[in-house]
Write an enzyme that holds these catalytic residues in place. Structure first.
Site, PDB file in Angstrom:
ATOM      1  CG  ASP A  18      30.317  30.279  40.102  1.00 27.57           C
ATOM      2  OD1 ASP A  18      29.189  30.228  40.631  1.00 27.57           O
ATOM      3  OD2 ASP A  18      30.619  31.119  39.231  1.00 27.57           O
ATOM      4  CG  HIS A  56      30.468  32.200  44.148  1.00 23.56           C
ATOM      5  ND1 HIS A  56      30.212  32.692  42.888  1.00 23.56           N
ATOM      6  CD2 HIS A  56      31.738  32.595  44.441  1.00 23.56           C
ATOM      7  CE1 HIS A  56      31.272  33.335  42.438  1.00 23.56           C
ATOM      8  NE2 HIS A  56      32.213  33.298  43.361  1.00 23.56           N
TER       9      HIS A  56
END
Length: 391
Positions: free
Chosen positions: A217, A240
């Site tokens: 993430d 991310h």
């Protein structure tokens, strides 16, 4: 390295040295019954209790070996500066149910002049938890524990620590003031869900220096109330990217103000540097003074992104625009390769358009060709080379 950064790091090490030279009392967990390949929860709890009660600077020592640890809360206030030196490897329970749904596996809170260091590893053993993580779609999902919680720490340093395979976020920072992370290694597979590296919320003057973060993430994410944050010389990937937000989903959110991301490298991430806010929510807030500079992108999707229509898993409605006002944002000297044709997307709110956005010296290619830029509800100032804006 810029002068301000050099002074800040030098000051941080002076702070460390100032009480390292003072008389320090050591509290070795082995003297409290800790043994290799065994559970040290009780030993660490008791060592912390005695160290925290010391009227002179203290140090809790976990020597080299592998240990098991259940959920633990190590809280102050303490009577003097306190360190925890972890030289070994500490394992969380594999089964997430054995952590009883607590927010953090290892929680430090309400401490002034705290240091966590030693080069040790905290292994969350998260694989079993990732396989059953459906929290994006199921509001009644089982709560998964983060590796660390740092809450209400002041004038503190986290240094030379590895956080591995957390079941949820690796590190959650809440209510802290003057907290510095140096030489951190945070890692989990790209396929691990919701394993953000460092999430910061309602904290002032948080620094992250000289660290490597690769997760499933965001490498670093800023929640509401984050102010005066510096991210310098960080390598991010997989993951991310480095994100402000998401913001605007919950009532009573505080504004985000003052972020510097500089001398960072992002490799094979789903996003580069981005700001994301939710539409269709009543919250009125702001994001300002966001500065991204001297950044290298290596095969990064969406290298520069403002997304004010962020709505994962259709959890919101886009019928009304975001009410989070974004202003005073700069992207400067960003170069490398994009995994998408559109290297820059500024998708701002039609209700509160972005203001005072600057793009300067952006040199990003896609498969060897030039990239493009897309703007909605934003009129950035453009200086130097920047991808062509397509209307």
């Amino acid at each position: 390295m810029d002068t301000k950064l050099s002074i800040t790091i030098f000051t941080s090490f002076l702070f460390l040295a100032s009480y390292a030279r003072a008389q320090t009392k050591d509290f070795h967990v082995t003297k409290y019954g800790a043994r290799p390949n065994s559970d040290i929860t009780e030993a660490l709890t008791n060592a912390w209790k005695d160290a925290c009660g010391s009227t002179i600077p203290s140090k809790v020592v976990v020597p080299k070996a592998t240990y098991m640890l259940k959920q633990i809360d190590l809280k102050g206030p303490c009577k003097a500066p306190i360190k925890v030196q972890v030289d070994g490897k500490i394992l969380a329970p594999k089964n997430p149910k054995h952590l009883n749904g607590v927010d953090q596996w290892v929680n430090f809170g309400y401490i002034n002049f705290f240091t966590l260091s030693g080069g040790g590893t905290f292994d969350g053993q998260g694989e079993m938890a990732w396989k059953h993580n459906d929290c994006g779609k199921n509001k009644n999902c089982d709560r998964l524990s983060m590796n660390f919680g740092f809450a209400f720490l002041n004038n503190s340093i986290i240094k030379d620590i590895t956080s591995k395979d957390s079941k949820n976020f690796h590190i959650n920072v809440l209510g802290c003031n003057n907290l510095t992370f140096i030489n951190m290694n945070i890692n989990a597979p790209a396929t691990s869900l919701n394993t953000d590296g460092i999430h910061i919320g309602r904290s002032i003057d948080v620094k992250i220096y000289n660290s490597n973060i690769g997760t499933g993430d965001d490498c670093i994410s800023l929640g509401d109330g984050s102010k005066q944050i510096r991210v310098i010389n960080v390598t991010c990937g997989p993951g991310h990217g480095i994100s402000v937000g998401s913001l605007g989903k919950y009532p009573n959110e505080e504004k985000v103000e003052g972020l510097t991301v500089k001398n960072c490298t992002l490799k094979n991430t789903d996003n580069g540097v981005r700001i994301k806010t939710w539409p269709g929510t009543p919250i009125i807030s702001s994001v300002s003074k966001m500065h991204f500079e001297d950044i290298i992108m290596v095969n990064v999707s969406n290298p520069i992104l403002i997304d004010q229509q962020y709505c994962p898993w259709n959890q919101c409605t886009k019928q009304s625009p975001s009410k989070v006002k974004i202003t005073d944002v700069s992207f400067k000297n960003i170069r490398g390769t994009s995994a998408t044709q559109e290297a820059i997307v500024l998708d701002c709110s039609s209700s509160v358009p972005c203001e005072s956005v600057e793009l300067k010296d952006i040199d990003l290619t896609f498969n060897g060709a030039v990239t493009t830029a897309k703007f909605a509800n934003a009129k950035p100032t453009i200086k130097g080379k920047v991808p062509k804006h397509l209307a």
